[in-house]
Design a protein around this motif. Sequence first.
Motif, short mmCIF file in Angstrom:
data_model
loop_
_atom_site.label_atom_id
_atom_site.label_comp_id
_atom_site.label_asym_id
_atom_site.label_seq_id
_atom_site.Cartn_x
_atom_site.Cartn_y
_atom_site.Cartn_z
N VAL A 56 0.65 -0.87 0.21
CA VAL A 56 0.49 0.31 -0.01
C VAL A 56 0.77 1.37 -0.17
O VAL A 56 0.22 2.44 0.33
CB VAL A 56 -1.04 -0.09 1.28
CG1 VAL A 56 -1.79 -0.83 1.06
CG2 VAL A 56 -0.32 -0.71 2.74
N THR A 57 2.36 0.59 -0.48
CA THR A 57 2.72 2.38 0.15
C THR A 57 3.70 2.93 -2.07
O THR A 57 3.94 3.23 -1.65
CB THR A 57 4.32 2.40 1.46
OG1 THR A 57 4.80 1.25 0.33
CG2 THR A 57 3.30 1.92 2.46
N ARG A 58 3.72 1.86 -2.00
CA ARG A 58 4.54 1.82 -3.56
C ARG A 58 4.11 1.34 -5.18
O ARG A 58 3.99 1.54 -5.98
CB ARG A 58 5.93 1.12 -3.68
CG ARG A 58 6.64 1.53 -2.41
CD ARG A 58 8.03 0.82 -2.83
NE ARG A 58 8.70 1.07 -1.32
CZ ARG A 58 9.98 0.16 -1.10
NH1 ARG A 58 10.44 -0.49 -1.41
NH2 ARG A 58 10.72 1.32 0.16
N ASP A 59 1.99 0.83 -4.84
CA ASP A 59 1.76 0.22 -6.26
C ASP A 59 1.27 1.13 -6.20
O ASP A 59 0.85 0.89 -7.89
CB ASP A 59 0.61 -1.23 -5.62
CG ASP A 59 -0.51 -0.64 -5.19
OD1 ASP A 59 -0.47 0.77 -3.96
OD2 ASP A 59 -1.01 -1.23 -5.07
N GLY A 60 0.16 2.24 -6.38
CA GLY A 60 0.33 3.63 -6.64
C GLY A 60 -1.25 3.45 -6.53
O GLY A 60 -1.88 4.73 -7.47
N ASN A 111 -4.44 7.30 2.47
CA ASN A 111 -3.65 7.10 1.43
C ASN A 111 -2.24 7.24 2.29
O ASN A 111 -1.31 8.03 2.29
CB ASN A 111 -3.74 8.26 0.55
CG ASN A 111 -2.89 7.87 -1.01
OD1 ASN A 111 -1.60 7.48 -0.89
ND2 ASN A 111 -3.05 9.28 -1.91
N GLN A 156 0.39 5.99 0.09
CA GLN A 156 1.51 6.33 -1.27
C GLN A 156 2.96 6.86 -1.63
O GLN A 156 2.71 7.69 -1.00
CB GLN A 156 0.15 6.87 -2.85
CG GLN A 156 -0.59 4.90 -2.31
CD GLN A 156 0.08 3.71 -2.59
OE1 GLN A 156 1.15 3.29 -3.91
NE2 GLN A 156 -0.79 2.78 -2.58
N VAL A 163 2.97 12.74 -4.90
CA VAL A 163 1.49 11.24 -4.29
C VAL A 163 0.27 11.29 -4.64
O VAL A 163 -0.08 12.30 -5.23
CB VAL A 163 1.35 11.87 -3.43
CG1 VAL A 163 0.85 10.82 -2.03
CG2 VAL A 163 2.07 12.23 -2.08
N VAL A 172 -5.69 7.99 -4.65
CA VAL A 172 -6.31 6.94 -4.66
C VAL A 172 -7.17 6.57 -4.64
O VAL A 172 -7.66 7.17 -3.22
CB VAL A 172 -4.96 5.13 -3.65
CG1 VAL A 172 -4.61 5.72 -4.03
CG2 VAL A 172 -5.18 6.26 -2.53
#
Length: 87
Positions: free
Chosen positions: A35-39, A59, A61, A79, A82
């Motif tokens: 949940v921090t890098r998939d966008g 969020n 990200q 950022v 999402v």
Amino acid sequence: KHDFELLRQLVFPSGAVLRAQLPGRPTRDCLFTDVTRDGVTALKVWNRNARGGVVGCFNIQGASWSRVKGQFVHHTAVVPNVTAVVR
């Protein structure tokens, strides 16, 4: 600054506040995704309180905890937005 009008909506007229019974837990769809890098994925956390259930969507990200640096690091300058769906 605090938004007192928003905070008043979270408190009962008696002054009581709904509190969670246990620590927050990630929802099933967030367990095996980054949940921090998939966008695209928002972090969804659920819990129970005295009156029912609560779900929070965040969020996060573009940032994560670095064990090497001992602080949060940012992976992207912008950022992404999402959208979270709660079913």
